[in-house]
Motif scaffolding. Structure first.
Motif, PDB file in Angstrom:
ATOM      1  N   ALA A  51     -24.850  14.271  16.207  1.00  0.00           N
ATOM      2  CA  ALA A  51     -26.219  14.129  15.693  1.00  0.00           C
ATOM      3  C   ALA A  51     -26.890  12.892  16.271  1.00  0.00           C
ATOM      4  CB  ALA A  51     -26.198  14.056  14.166  1.00  0.00           C
ATOM      5  N   HIS A  52     -26.148  11.817  16.374  1.00  0.00           N
ATOM      6  CA  HIS A  52     -26.694  10.589  16.950  1.00  0.00           C
ATOM      7  C   HIS A  52     -27.118  10.810  18.406  1.00  0.00           C
ATOM      8  CE1 HIS A  52     -27.233   6.326  17.699  1.00  0.00           C
ATOM      9  NE2 HIS A  52     -26.540   6.500  18.813  1.00  0.00           N
ATOM     10  N   GLU A  53     -26.264  11.468  19.172  1.00  0.00           N
ATOM     11  CA  GLU A  53     -26.593  11.729  20.580  1.00  0.00           C
ATOM     12  C   GLU A  53     -27.817  12.623  20.724  1.00  0.00           C
ATOM     13  OE1 GLU A  53     -25.500  10.539  23.620  1.00  0.00           O
ATOM     14  OE2 GLU A  53     -24.674   9.067  22.225  1.00  0.00           O
ATOM     15  N   PHE A  54     -27.944  13.641  19.842  1.00  0.00           N
ATOM     16  CA  PHE A  54     -29.130  14.495  19.897  1.00  0.00           C
ATOM     17  C   PHE A  54     -30.381  13.702  19.551  1.00  0.00           C
ATOM     18  CE2 PHE A  54     -26.464  18.178  20.394  1.00  0.00           C
ATOM     19  CZ  PHE A  54     -27.299  19.108  20.985  1.00  0.00           C
ATOM     20  N   GLY A  55     -30.250  12.725  18.655  1.00  0.00           N
ATOM     21  CA  GLY A  55     -31.394  11.883  18.312  1.00  0.00           C
ATOM     22  C   GLY A  55     -31.761  10.912  19.415  1.00  0.00           C
ATOM     23  N   GLU A  56     -30.755  10.351  20.077  1.00  0.00           N
ATOM     24  CA  GLU A  56     -30.980   9.346  21.107  1.00  0.00           C
ATOM     25  C   GLU A  56     -31.253   9.938  22.493  1.00  0.00           C
ATOM     26  OE1 GLU A  56     -30.998   5.844  20.859  1.00  0.00           O
ATOM     27  OE2 GLU A  56     -31.123   6.305  18.713  1.00  0.00           O
ATOM     28  N   HIS A  57     -30.562  11.016  22.825  1.00  0.00           N
ATOM     29  CA  HIS A  57     -30.645  11.593  24.171  1.00  0.00           C
ATOM     30  C   HIS A  57     -30.738  13.121  24.125  1.00  0.00           C
ATOM     31  CE1 HIS A  57     -29.494   7.622  25.566  1.00  0.00           C
ATOM     32  NE2 HIS A  57     -28.482   7.658  24.725  1.00  0.00           N
ATOM     33  N   PRO A  58     -31.779  13.670  23.518  1.00  0.00           N
ATOM     34  CA  PRO A  58     -31.855  15.129  23.387  1.00  0.00           C
ATOM     35  C   PRO A  58     -31.900  15.849  24.731  1.00  0.00           C
ATOM     36  CG  PRO A  58     -33.953  14.120  22.778  1.00  0.00           C
ATOM     37  CD  PRO A  58     -32.954  13.003  22.961  1.00  0.00           C
ATOM     38  N   GLU A  59     -32.446  15.204  25.737  1.00  0.00           N
ATOM     39  CA  GLU A  59     -32.567  15.851  27.045  1.00  0.00           C
ATOM     40  C   GLU A  59     -31.210  16.123  27.684  1.00  0.00           C
ATOM     41  OE1 GLU A  59     -32.303  11.529  27.605  1.00  0.00           O
ATOM     42  OE2 GLU A  59     -33.556  12.731  26.289  1.00  0.00           O
ATOM     43  N   THR A  60     -30.216  15.309  27.407  1.00  0.00           N
ATOM     44  CA  THR A  60     -28.877  15.542  27.962  1.00  0.00           C
ATOM     45  C   THR A  60     -27.946  16.193  26.950  1.00  0.00           C
ATOM     46  OG1 THR A  60     -28.209  13.289  27.401  1.00  0.00           O
ATOM     47  CG2 THR A  60     -29.023  13.681  29.646  1.00  0.00           C
ATOM     48  N   ALA A  61     -28.186  15.965  25.669  1.00  0.00           N
ATOM     49  CA  ALA A  61     -27.307  16.511  24.634  1.00  0.00           C
ATOM     50  C   ALA A  61     -27.335  18.034  24.605  1.00  0.00           C
ATOM     51  CB  ALA A  61     -27.688  15.948  23.265  1.00  0.00           C
ATOM     52  N   VAL A  62     -28.484  18.621  24.822  1.00  0.00           N
ATOM     53  CA  VAL A  62     -28.601  20.082  24.791  1.00  0.00           C
ATOM     54  C   VAL A  62     -27.728  20.711  25.876  1.00  0.00           C
ATOM     55  CG1 VAL A  62     -30.179  22.021  25.146  1.00  0.00           C
ATOM     56  CG2 VAL A  62     -30.882  20.097  23.733  1.00  0.00           C
ATOM     57  N   GLY A  63     -27.810  20.193  27.072  1.00  0.00           N
ATOM     58  CA  GLY A  63     -26.995  20.714  28.164  1.00  0.00           C
ATOM     59  C   GLY A  63     -25.512  20.514  27.928  1.00  0.00           C
ATOM     60  N   ARG A  64     -25.132  19.340  27.411  1.00  0.00           N
ATOM     61  CA  ARG A  64     -23.719  19.076  27.135  1.00  0.00           C
ATOM     62  C   ARG A  64     -23.204  20.025  26.056  1.00  0.00           C
ATOM     63  NH1 ARG A  64     -19.485  15.860  28.330  1.00  0.00           N
ATOM     64  NH2 ARG A  64     -18.105  15.203  26.628  1.00  0.00           N
ATOM     65  N   MET A  65     -23.993  20.275  25.026  1.00  0.00           N
ATOM     66  CA  MET A  65     -23.534  21.172  23.962  1.00  0.00           C
ATOM     67  C   MET A  65     -23.337  22.581  24.501  1.00  0.00           C
ATOM     68  SD  MET A  65     -22.342  21.659  21.021  1.00  0.00           S
ATOM     69  CE  MET A  65     -22.640  20.170  20.069  1.00  0.00           C
ATOM     70  N   GLY A  66     -24.207  23.038  25.363  1.00  0.00           N
ATOM     71  CA  GLY A  66     -24.011  24.352  25.976  1.00  0.00           C
ATOM     72  C   GLY A  66     -22.712  24.407  26.763  1.00  0.00           C
ATOM     73  N   TRP A  67     -22.447  23.345  27.514  1.00  0.00           N
ATOM     74  CA  TRP A  67     -21.216  23.279  28.300  1.00  0.00           C
ATOM     75  C   TRP A  67     -19.977  23.249  27.403  1.00  0.00           C
ATOM     76  CZ3 TRP A  67     -17.629  19.225  28.457  1.00  0.00           C
ATOM     77  CH2 TRP A  67     -16.583  19.422  29.355  1.00  0.00           C
ATOM     78  N   VAL A  68     -20.017  22.419  26.338  1.00  0.00           N
ATOM     79  CA  VAL A  68     -18.817  22.329  25.495  1.00  0.00           C
ATOM     80  C   VAL A  68     -18.561  23.629  24.738  1.00  0.00           C
ATOM     81  CG1 VAL A  68     -18.863  19.819  25.294  1.00  0.00           C
ATOM     82  CG2 VAL A  68     -19.926  21.174  23.524  1.00  0.00           C
TER      83      VAL A  68
END
Length: 81
Positions: A51-68
């Motif tokens: 949640a913290h990463e989505f709040g701080e870096h949503p532009e990269t968090a979305v792609g990382r979540m898709g990958w994971v």
């Protein structure tokens, strides 16, 4: 725990691990990273870090979540599929 919830916990754990999408990965490496993250942070701690990463870096968090999510689904193939 339902299979879907377990998948989400695993994905959050992999998300907060030090594993990178650019690394060559096998299912064992993914499962080990998930286990270590859950041991280190606990399921709720992993969720909080995501949640913290989505709040701080949503532009990269979305792609990382898709990958994971994809990596977790490949590493934990269900027997009934």
């Amino acid at each position: 725990m339902t299979p879907q919830l377990l998948e989400h916990v695993r994905a959050e754990a992999l998300f907060v691990s030090d594993v990178q999408s650019s690394e060559p990965l096998d299912p064992e490496r993914i499962r080990r990273a998930v286990m270590l993250s859950v041991r280190r942070h606990g399921p709720r701690g992993c969720a909080a870090l995501v949640a913290h990463e989505f709040g701080e870096h949503p532009e990269t968090a979305v792609g990382r979540m898709g990958w994971v999510l994809d990596a977790v689904r490949r590493a934990y193939v269900r027997a009934h599929r």
